[in-house]
Design an enzyme around this catalytic site. Structure first.
Site, PDB file in Angstrom:
ATOM      1  CE1 TYR A 144      21.519  39.468 -12.742  1.00 51.80           C
ATOM      2  CE2 TYR A 144      21.709  37.238 -13.713  1.00 51.80           C
ATOM      3  CZ  TYR A 144      21.858  38.093 -12.696  1.00 51.80           C
ATOM      4  OH  TYR A 144      21.931  37.593 -11.474  1.00 51.80           O
ATOM      5  CG  ASP A 239      26.481  36.713 -20.309  1.00 49.36           C
ATOM      6  OD1 ASP A 239      26.369  35.384 -20.425  1.00 49.36           O
ATOM      7  OD2 ASP A 239      26.063  37.398 -19.317  1.00 49.36           O
ATOM      8  CE  LYS A 267      21.044  31.002 -17.685  1.00 50.48           C
ATOM      9  NZ  LYS A 267      20.362  30.823 -16.386  1.00 50.48           N
TER      10      LYS A 267
HETATM   11  N1  HOZ Z   1      17.287  35.075 -13.083  1.00 50.46           N
HETATM   12  C1  HOZ Z   1      17.767  33.761 -13.443  1.00 50.46           C
HETATM   13  C2  HOZ Z   1      17.579  33.658 -14.776  1.00 50.46           C
HETATM   14  N2  HOZ Z   1      17.848  34.629 -15.711  1.00 50.46           N
HETATM   15  C3  HOZ Z   1      16.815  32.960 -12.543  1.00 50.46           C
HETATM   16  C4  HOZ Z   1      17.485  31.952 -12.112  1.00 50.46           C
HETATM   17  C5  HOZ Z   1      17.028  30.917 -11.041  1.00 50.46           C
HETATM   18  O1  HOZ Z   1      16.277  31.370 -10.238  1.00 50.46           O
HETATM   19  O2  HOZ Z   1      17.138  29.832 -11.016  1.00 50.46           O
END
Ligand code: HOZ
Length: 429
Positions: A144, A239, A267
């Site tokens: 992702y 990434d 992050k």
């Molecule tokens: N899908 C996101 C982490 N891979 C979640 C992000 C979120 O909900 O804060």
């Protein structure tokens, strides 16, 4: 545990926010039940609107590596906020941040700050296309890279969690240029590149995958991609939104000894504020405006509050490399503890760990790609999730997400978690 206030808040949220949440996985749709509404967090613990306390294993999906409300970060934000929260003009702090990143990360000569990991990956792809004059991109199933159109093909994370196969609203022309290969399968990539000779601008990969649970790259996979990109004039994009500044000060590149051409961050780089970045080789990065014509911009890019939170976090990580040893030791302790408990049960399981990223797949075979991750017992994971939540442990509300440890976690928290696994097994008998 009581959830009265969280339930009320979720009902209220759904009146004004789609699905009651601002990011889909948070809605607990796949694990079921009502999302817990968080009021505050300190160190390794989350506190919800019902005064329940949880040991936190998501760390805001990665950023809170030093723990929540980490004093130096909070203090720095407070100090900077007094001088306004945004200027939309350059600051010395942005130079300090860029210098720090360039000094920490191998192979990053120039870096551009943005506001999210999505933006970072979207911009890196545009840059790779602008630089090479080619259009196609290869990504891996279950990886992702944020929610830009080009990446929402066979994507992991929320799409896997919600079982979304095709995303309406993405023009076919865009997704036609996105080719996919199974993670850890170098031969498929070689074949795709051969079939699309001189058309591939970039290969983008999570060097350690965290969006289908945690999945470790096989020996030779990333090295093979590096070689292929060199031979075929393809830009290799790592990434590192999840792995950057988490697996080591120099991220996965340093930890795994493979250098990408472009790297994307999010992050940890923001210390809990909305920050992303992309950087890499000078020769490529100089195609970005205002030097080159690959346009990319942002009103809040390099925002002073976001920068000081990220800068303070990165500086602490750089100056105290033992944090990485401590994080890894804690994660290994947790893995071994859970492993010992689960081994005594009849449940099939696989624990993948790399540094402070870890996850459990309920499977009887190794999990090395998305297909294998999808064949796991998701219902059992959901049971585990709710059992843990009920007993004060907050895991990601999805079998397709990595857990992220934070350095505020104490061994007593890990012991409690391991004991709860024992209890979970007993409850299954
Ligand atoms: N899908 C996101 C982490 N891979 C979640 C992000 C979120 O909900 O804060």
């Amino acid at each position: 545990m009581k959830y009265k206030n969280s339930r009320q808040l979720f009902e209220r949220a759904q009146q004004s926010i789609p699905g009651g949440v601002n990011s889909p996985v948070r809605a607990f749709k796949s694990v079921g039940g009502t999302p817990v509404f968080i009021e505050k967090a300190k160190g390794a613990y989350l506190y919800d609107a019902d005064e329940n306390k949880y040991i936190d294993y998501i760390a805001s999906w990665g950023p809170m590596i030093l723990g929540h409300a980490h004093k130096p970060v909070v203090k720095a934000i407070q100090q900077y906020a007094k001088n306004s929260t945004s200027f939309g003009a350059p600051t010395e702090l942005e130079i300090k941040m860029a210098e720090l990143i360039v000094g920490m990360v191998p192979n990053v000569d120039l870096v551009r700050m943005v506001s999210s990991g999505t933006e970072a990956c979207m911009s890196a792809l545009r840059l790779a296309r602008g630089y090479t004059g080619k259009n196609k991109v290869i990504k891996f199933e279950g990886n992702y890279h944020g929610h830009a159109d080009a990446f929402l093909v066979k994507a992991g994370s929320g799409l896997a969690t919600l079982d979304i196969q095709t995303v309406p609203g993405i023009p076919a022309g865009v997704s036609n240029d996105t080719l996919t290969a199974p993670y850890n399968d170098l031969a498929s990539v070689v074949q795709l590149v051969a079939e699309n000779k001189n058309q591939i601008a970039a290969i983008i990969v999570e060097p350690v995958a965290g969006n289908m649970g945690c999945i470790i790259p096989k020996t030779g996979f990333l090295e093979g991609l590096r070689e292929l990109c060199d031979e075929e004039n393809i830009v290799l994009i790592f990434d590192e939104v999840m792995t950057g500044f988490r697996l080591s000060a120099g991220g996965a590149q340093e930890r795994l000894g493979v250098a990408a051409d472009l790297v994307t961050y999010g992050k940890v780089i923001g210390g809990g504020m909305p920050v992303g970045a992309f950087g890499g080789k000078r020769e490529i990065m100089e195609h970005i405006a205002p030097i080159g014509n690959v346009y990319q911009a942002g009103t809040l890019s390099g925002n002073p509050i976001a920068m000081i939170a990220g800068y303070t976090t990165l500086k602490e990580l750089k100056n105290n490399p033992e944090i990485y040893l401590s994080l890894e030791a804690k994660t290994t302790y947790l893995r071994k503890g859970i492993d010992e408990v689960l081994k005594k049960s009849t449940l099939p399981f696989v624990i993948n760990q790399f540094g402070s990223m870890i996850s459990i797949h309920f499977s009887d075979k190794p999990v090395t790609n998305f297909e294998e991750a999808s064949q796991c017992d998701i219902a059992l994971f959901n049971e585990l999730f709710h059992f843990m939540l009920q007993h004060g442990v907050y895991l990601p509300p999805s079998a397709y997400e990595s857990w992220f440890l934070n350095d505020a976690l104490a061994f007593k928290d890990l012991d409690k978690t391991i004991r709860l696994f024992k209890k979970f097994i007993k409850s299954k008998k």
